[in-house]
Design an enzyme around this catalytic site. Structure first.
Site, PDB file in Angstrom:
ATOM      1  N   LYS A  54      -8.737   7.104  -8.990  1.00  0.00           N
ATOM      2  CA  LYS A  54      -7.844   6.571  -8.311  1.00  0.00           C
ATOM      3  C   LYS A  54      -8.392   5.512  -7.069  1.00  0.00           C
ATOM      4  O   LYS A  54      -8.338   4.400  -6.848  1.00  0.00           O
ATOM      5  CB  LYS A  54      -7.375   7.241  -7.326  1.00  0.00           C
ATOM      6  CG  LYS A  54      -5.869   7.736  -9.013  1.00  0.00           C
ATOM      7  CD  LYS A  54      -4.936   8.367  -7.788  1.00  0.00           C
ATOM      8  CE  LYS A  54      -3.878   9.474  -8.914  1.00  0.00           C
ATOM      9  NZ  LYS A  54      -3.299  10.238  -8.901  1.00  0.00           N
ATOM     10  N   GLN A  98      -2.022  14.223  -3.628  1.00  0.00           N
ATOM     11  CA  GLN A  98      -2.728  14.559  -4.865  1.00  0.00           C
ATOM     12  C   GLN A  98      -1.927  15.973  -5.256  1.00  0.00           C
ATOM     13  O   GLN A  98      -1.933  16.513  -4.401  1.00  0.00           O
ATOM     14  CB  GLN A  98      -3.906  14.383  -5.253  1.00  0.00           C
ATOM     15  CG  GLN A  98      -4.204  15.483  -6.800  1.00  0.00           C
ATOM     16  CD  GLN A  98      -4.020  14.077  -7.040  1.00  0.00           C
ATOM     17  OE1 GLN A  98      -4.049  12.733  -7.402  1.00  0.00           O
ATOM     18  NE2 GLN A  98      -3.655  14.272  -8.407  1.00  0.00           N
ATOM     19  N   ASP A 121       3.852   6.887  -4.524  1.00  0.00           N
ATOM     20  CA  ASP A 121       4.158   7.745  -6.058  1.00  0.00           C
ATOM     21  C   ASP A 121       5.923   7.474  -6.171  1.00  0.00           C
ATOM     22  O   ASP A 121       6.126   8.187  -7.563  1.00  0.00           O
ATOM     23  CB  ASP A 121       4.186   9.286  -5.624  1.00  0.00           C
ATOM     24  CG  ASP A 121       2.055   9.458  -6.674  1.00  0.00           C
ATOM     25  OD1 ASP A 121       2.102   9.290  -7.820  1.00  0.00           O
ATOM     26  OD2 ASP A 121       1.587  10.764  -6.183  1.00  0.00           O
TER      27      ASP A 121
END
Ligand code: NAD
Length: 297
Positions: A54, A98, A121
């Site tokens: 990422k 994460q 997200d």
């Protein structure tokens, strides 16, 4: 029929190209550099690989990338304090925590402490509610990538029968909302669904997000249907080596489907591309600028 392969790798490169162009324009016209902060708690090897990838792709499209690596025993208070700092930092437009987090941390609490406008997200309860009510939101990256591929392949999805296998908060449920938003007739199937084969056979679009290697056989697929395989499963081959497979049996499904995404090289690459797209969208929204076209819903 042999299915057309939907090349997620190539499509993701196209999306990243569009993001990079837009980022260049933002810098030139508005002196604005979108920034993404990724927070990793602990040393889960798979998470470390994702975070590295990422960060690399964020920098490649010209955005600012910040990584915060915290020890596995970090307290909830310390993690929340970091999130609060990032929420207030004007150079950061997207924050990704994460998952999974170590067991002693409350995932819901942590995700809901993000500024929803920076929740790239799309897991914050506000974004879930906005998506569910058809309002502008941050859309979870994996289902967004699936929708982009479906729109690219079909144009309009209106009136199509879609079956989503899996009801997780990160894939199945938001995927179903997005398909509903595009006027599909949506069925969400799951581990308790009776006669899954029969349900899947009715679908013009099948999205498989289960996490069970090759569980959907070709004879469940309606002739000409589009199959989007979200699953990523590592299995051992006869020679002892391992390989990645999806949730559908690719070979038999490709014989009946009209189009299909491979694993690897389908949904996977689109997920990070959509994370970059979401960060760009967040930066534009935060600065009252027009959002890039075709990179969000
Ligand atoms: P999850 O474990 O949270 O959810 C799985 C879902 O599958 C559940 O809702 C369950 O009801 C359903 N299910 C389980 N067994 C079933 C069965 N026999 N029949 C029908 N439904 C069944 O998983 P998830 O996080 O949604 O991920 C699903 C898969 O997608 C995994 O393989 C994961 O690795 C993959 N994934 C890929 C990406 C990507 O970027 N490509 C992103 C996220 C997840």
């Amino acid at each position: 029929m042999t299915a057309q392969v939907i090349d997620g790798k190539a499509f993701a490169a196209e999306v990243r190209g569009k993001v990079a162009e837009h980022v260049t324009r933002l810098k030139e016209k508005h002196d604005l550099v979108p920034g993404l902060a990724v927070v990793l708690v602990g040393e889960d090897p798979a998470s470390q690989v994702y975070v590295r990838s990422k960060g690399k792709q964020t920098t490649e499209v010209g955005m600012k990338s910040v990584e915060h690596k915290l020890d596995a025993d970090t307290s909830e208070a310390d993690l929340l304090a970091l999130i609060d700092k990032l929420n207030k930092d004007d150079s950061i437009h997207g924050i990704l925590v994460q998952l999974p987090l170590p067991k002693h941390l409350n995932e819901d609490l942590v995700i809901n402490s993000l500024d929803p406008a920076k929740d790239v997200d799309g897991f914050h309860i506000s974004n879930v509610g906005l998506l569910g009510t058809g309002q502008k939101s941050m859309v979870p990256c994996t289902p967004l990538g699936c929708l982009m591929m479906l729109r690219h392949h079909h144009g309009s999805l209106s009136g199509m029968d879609a079956v989503v296998i899996g009801r997780s908060n990160i894939v199945g449920k938001p995927m179903a909302q997005l398909l509903l938003g595009d006027s599909c007739t949506v069925t969400i199937a799951h581990s308790r669904t009776k006669d899954l084969a029969d349900v899947v056979r009715r679908a013009d679009i099948v999205v498989a997000a289960v996490g069970r290697p090759e569980m959907v056989p070709g004879d469940w697929i309606k002739e000409g249907a589009t199959v989007i395989d979200v699953g990523i499963n590592r299995i051992e081959k006869d020679d002892g080596k391992t390989k990645l497979v999806g949730d559908v049996d690719y070979e038999s499904c490709a014989k009946r489907a009209g189009a299909i995404t491979p694993v690897p090289g389908g949904v996977g690459p689109m997920t990070i591309a959509c994370l970059l797209a979401n960060t760009l969208t967040a930066a534009c929204r935060a600065n009252g600028l027009d959002e890039p076209e075709g990179l969000t819903v």
